[in-house]
Design a protein around this motif. Structure first.
Motif, short mmCIF file in Angstrom:
data_model
loop_
_atom_site.label_atom_id
_atom_site.label_comp_id
_atom_site.label_asym_id
_atom_site.label_seq_id
_atom_site.Cartn_x
_atom_site.Cartn_y
_atom_site.Cartn_z
N PRO A 1 0.82 -1.21 0.00
CA PRO A 1 0.00 0.00 0.00
C PRO A 1 0.86 1.27 0.00
O PRO A 1 1.94 1.28 0.56
CB PRO A 1 -0.78 -0.11 1.30
N LEU A 2 0.36 2.30 -0.63
CA LEU A 2 1.05 3.58 -0.69
C LEU A 2 0.17 4.68 -0.13
O LEU A 2 -1.04 4.67 -0.32
CB LEU A 2 1.43 3.92 -2.13
N THR A 3 0.82 5.62 0.53
CA THR A 3 0.09 6.74 1.13
C THR A 3 0.55 8.06 0.52
O THR A 3 1.75 8.30 0.41
CB THR A 3 0.31 6.77 2.66
N LEU A 4 -0.39 8.87 0.14
CA LEU A 4 -0.12 10.21 -0.38
C LEU A 4 -0.44 11.23 0.70
O LEU A 4 -1.50 11.16 1.33
CB LEU A 4 -0.99 10.48 -1.62
N GLY A 5 0.45 12.17 0.90
CA GLY A 5 0.21 13.27 1.83
C GLY A 5 0.11 14.58 1.08
O GLY A 5 1.01 14.92 0.31
N ILE A 6 -0.99 15.30 1.28
CA ILE A 6 -1.19 16.59 0.62
C ILE A 6 -1.17 17.68 1.68
O ILE A 6 -2.02 17.71 2.58
CB ILE A 6 -2.53 16.63 -0.14
N ILE A 7 -0.20 18.57 1.59
CA ILE A 7 -0.08 19.67 2.54
C ILE A 7 -0.66 20.92 1.88
O ILE A 7 -0.06 21.49 0.98
CB ILE A 7 1.37 19.89 2.97
N GLY A 8 -1.86 21.28 2.31
CA GLY A 8 -2.60 22.37 1.69
C GLY A 8 -3.66 21.81 0.77
O GLY A 8 -3.37 21.47 -0.38
N VAL A 9 -4.90 21.69 1.28
CA VAL A 9 -5.95 21.05 0.49
C VAL A 9 -6.95 22.08 -0.04
O VAL A 9 -8.16 21.95 0.12
CB VAL A 9 -6.67 19.94 1.29
N GLY A 10 -6.41 23.12 -0.68
CA GLY A 10 -7.25 24.08 -1.37
C GLY A 10 -7.58 23.56 -2.76
O GLY A 10 -7.62 22.35 -2.99
N ALA B 1 -6.61 19.73 -3.20
CA ALA B 1 -7.79 18.87 -3.21
C ALA B 1 -8.02 18.28 -4.59
O ALA B 1 -8.46 17.13 -4.72
CB ALA B 1 -9.01 19.65 -2.74
N SER B 2 -7.71 19.05 -5.64
CA SER B 2 -7.86 18.52 -7.00
C SER B 2 -6.86 17.39 -7.26
O SER B 2 -7.16 16.42 -7.96
CB SER B 2 -7.68 19.64 -8.03
N ILE B 3 -5.65 17.52 -6.70
CA ILE B 3 -4.68 16.43 -6.79
C ILE B 3 -5.23 15.19 -6.12
O ILE B 3 -5.14 14.07 -6.65
CB ILE B 3 -3.33 16.84 -6.17
N GLY B 4 -5.81 15.38 -4.93
CA GLY B 4 -6.38 14.25 -4.21
C GLY B 4 -7.46 13.55 -5.02
O GLY B 4 -7.47 12.31 -5.13
N LEU B 5 -8.36 14.32 -5.61
CA LEU B 5 -9.44 13.74 -6.42
C LEU B 5 -8.88 13.00 -7.63
O LEU B 5 -9.34 11.90 -7.97
CB LEU B 5 -10.40 14.84 -6.87
N ALA B 6 -7.89 13.61 -8.30
CA ALA B 6 -7.31 12.99 -9.49
C ALA B 6 -6.57 11.70 -9.15
O ALA B 6 -6.68 10.69 -9.87
CB ALA B 6 -6.37 13.98 -10.18
N GLN B 7 -5.82 11.71 -8.05
CA GLN B 7 -5.09 10.51 -7.66
C GLN B 7 -6.04 9.41 -7.16
O GLN B 7 -5.76 8.23 -7.35
CB GLN B 7 -4.04 10.85 -6.60
N LYS B 8 -7.14 9.82 -6.56
CA LYS B 8 -8.15 8.83 -6.16
C LYS B 8 -8.70 8.13 -7.41
O LYS B 8 -8.88 6.91 -7.44
CB LYS B 8 -9.29 9.51 -5.40
N LYS C 1 -6.33 5.72 -8.80
CA LYS C 1 -6.10 4.58 -7.89
C LYS C 1 -4.61 4.30 -7.69
O LYS C 1 -4.17 3.14 -7.59
CB LYS C 1 -6.81 3.33 -8.40
N ALA C 2 -3.81 5.36 -7.66
CA ALA C 2 -2.37 5.20 -7.48
C ALA C 2 -1.98 5.02 -6.02
O ALA C 2 -0.89 4.53 -5.73
CB ALA C 2 -1.64 6.41 -8.06
N PHE C 3 -2.87 5.46 -5.09
CA PHE C 3 -2.56 5.39 -3.67
C PHE C 3 -3.71 4.72 -2.92
O PHE C 3 -4.87 4.83 -3.31
CB PHE C 3 -2.32 6.80 -3.11
N ASP C 4 -3.34 4.04 -1.84
CA ASP C 4 -4.35 3.38 -1.02
C ASP C 4 -4.97 4.32 0.01
O ASP C 4 -6.07 4.08 0.47
CB ASP C 4 -3.71 2.19 -0.29
N ARG C 5 -4.23 5.38 0.33
CA ARG C 5 -4.72 6.32 1.34
C ARG C 5 -4.19 7.70 1.03
O ARG C 5 -3.06 7.86 0.59
CB ARG C 5 -4.25 5.87 2.73
N VAL C 6 -5.05 8.70 1.23
CA VAL C 6 -4.66 10.09 0.99
C VAL C 6 -4.87 10.88 2.28
O VAL C 6 -5.99 10.96 2.80
CB VAL C 6 -5.47 10.73 -0.16
#
Length: 296
Positions: free
Chosen positions: A13-22, A26-33, A36-41
Motif C-alpha cells: 500500500p502507498l500513502t499520499l500526503g497533501i499539505i494544503g488542500v485548497g 484537493a484537485s490532486i487528491g481527487l485525481a489521484q483517487k 487509484k495510485a494510492f491506497d490512502r490520501v
C-alpha cells in the motif's frame, strides 16, 4: 515509495500526503483517487472548515498533523503559498521517510528550491520541484475538480541532487493526474512565467483596482461586459498566493512589468498623436499573434 522505483503505484500500500488542500491540493487528491495510485490520501491544512470540505468531497481520507503526514506518506505534495515553503519543509524534515519523495505546486521555483535546500539539507535529493499550470479564480476545496489537471502542463524542475528514478517517479505522479509534463530549469521557468502568468495577474488586479477606486465605480461595473469580465477573472484569485509569487519572483516580474509599461507608454503616445496607422499596425499584429497562438 522507494526513490529507485519509476512508478509511484508500483508497490502497495502507498500513502499520499497533501499539505494544503485548497483548489490545487484537493484537485490532486481527487485525481489521484480516480487514478487509484494510492491506497490512502492524508490531508494537512490550516482551516478545519476546508479540511472538512476536502473530506466531504473525497479528496482526502483523513486530516492529520504535519508530523503524522511526514511520518506516514510515501509521496508528499506541498500545495501552499510559496512563502510558506521553508517553514513547511523545515517542520517535516525530521519526520519524512528515508524513501519518501516530495514535490510541490509552487508558481515560482528558484525561491522554492533555495528554501528546500536550506530546510531539507541532505534530504533535498528527495524533493523534486514542480509547477502545475492549472487553477482557477476560485480557491479552497469547494472549487476542487477531479479533472483540473487533465491535458494541462506540469513543469518539473529537477535538481542536480535528484536521482533519475526519483524524477521519473514524480513525473509518473503528475501524469496520473491527467497532466502533460515538461522539464525546465528553475531560472528559465521563473523568467517564462513572469511574462505569461505573473504579469497578467498583476495587470488584472490593477485594472480591477482602477475601476473599483473610481468615484463612479458602481456605474462602470454595472455596465461592464464580457471583455471586462474576461480580463479581470483572475483578479479573484488568492491574494495571499499572488502576493507571495510577486515578491518571490520580484526581479523577473519587475523586468516584465517595465517592458509592459514602456509599451503602454508608446501606445498612449500613439493615441495622443492620433496616429491611426501606427495604432492599427500594433493592434493588427497583436490580433494576428493571438489567433496564431490560439490555433496551436
Amino acid at each position: 515509495m522507494n526513490a529507485t522505483q519509476k512508478n509511484p503505484s508500483a508497490n502497495a500500500p502507498l500513502t499520499l500526503g497533501i499539505i494544503g488542500v485548497g483548489l490545487i491540493g484537493a484537485s490532486i487528491g481527487l485525481a489521484q483517487k480516480k487514478a487509484k495510485a494510492f491506497d490512502r490520501v492524508l490531508g494537512v491544512g490550516r482551516s478545519q472548515t476546508n479540511l472538512d470540505e476536502a473530506l466531504k468531497i473525497g479528496a482526502i481520507d483523513q486530516a492529520v498533523s504535519l508530523e503524522e503526514c511526514a511520518k506516514e506518506a510515501d509521496v508528499i505534495v506541498v500545495c501552499v503559498p510559496v512563502a510558506q515553503t521553508f517553514s513547511i519543509l523545515h517542520a517535516i524534515e525530521p519526520h519524512i521517510k528515508a524513501n519518501a519523495l516530495i514535490t510541490d505546486a509552487g508558481s515560482t521555483k528558484s525561491d522554492v528550491i533555495m528554501a528546500a535546500k536550506t530546510a531539507l539539507g541532505d534530504k533535498v535529493a528527495q524533493f523534486i520541484p514542480a509547477h502545475p499550470i492549472a487553477g482557477g479564480a476560485q480557491h479552497g476545496a469547494t472549487a476542487a475538480k477531479e479533472d483540473l489537471y487533465q491535458g494541462k502542463e506540469v513543469i518539473i524542475c529537477p535538481l542536480q541532487e535528484n536521482i533519475p528514478p526519483a524524477v521519473d517517479a514524480i513525473n509518473e505522479f503528475w501524469l496520473a493526474t491527467g497532466a502533460v509534463t515538461h522539464k525546465m530549469s528553475a531560472l528559465q521557468h521563473d523568467a517564462v512565467f513572469a511574462s505569461i502568468s505573473h504579469l497578467p495577474h498583476v495587470l488584472s488586479f490593477a485594472l480591477m483596482l482602477q475601476v473599483a477606486n473610481s468615484e463612479d465605480a458602481n456605474v462602470k461595473l454595472g455596465h461592464a461586459g464580457a471583455g471586462f469580465r474576461d480580463f479581470t477573472r483572475i483578479a479573484a484569485s488568492s491574494p495571499e498566493m499572488w502576493r507571495d509569487i510577486c515578491l518571490a519572483n520580484k526581479t523577473a516580474v519587475l523586468k516584465e512589468l517595465d517592458k509592459y509599461l514602456n509599451l503602454t507608454k508608446l501606445l498612449r503616445d500613439t493615441i495622443a498623436k492620433e496616429d491611426g496607422d501606427a495604432l492599427l499596425k500594433a493592434f493588427t499584429r497583436a490580433s494576428a499573434e493571438r489567433q496564431k497562438w490560439e490555433g496551436r
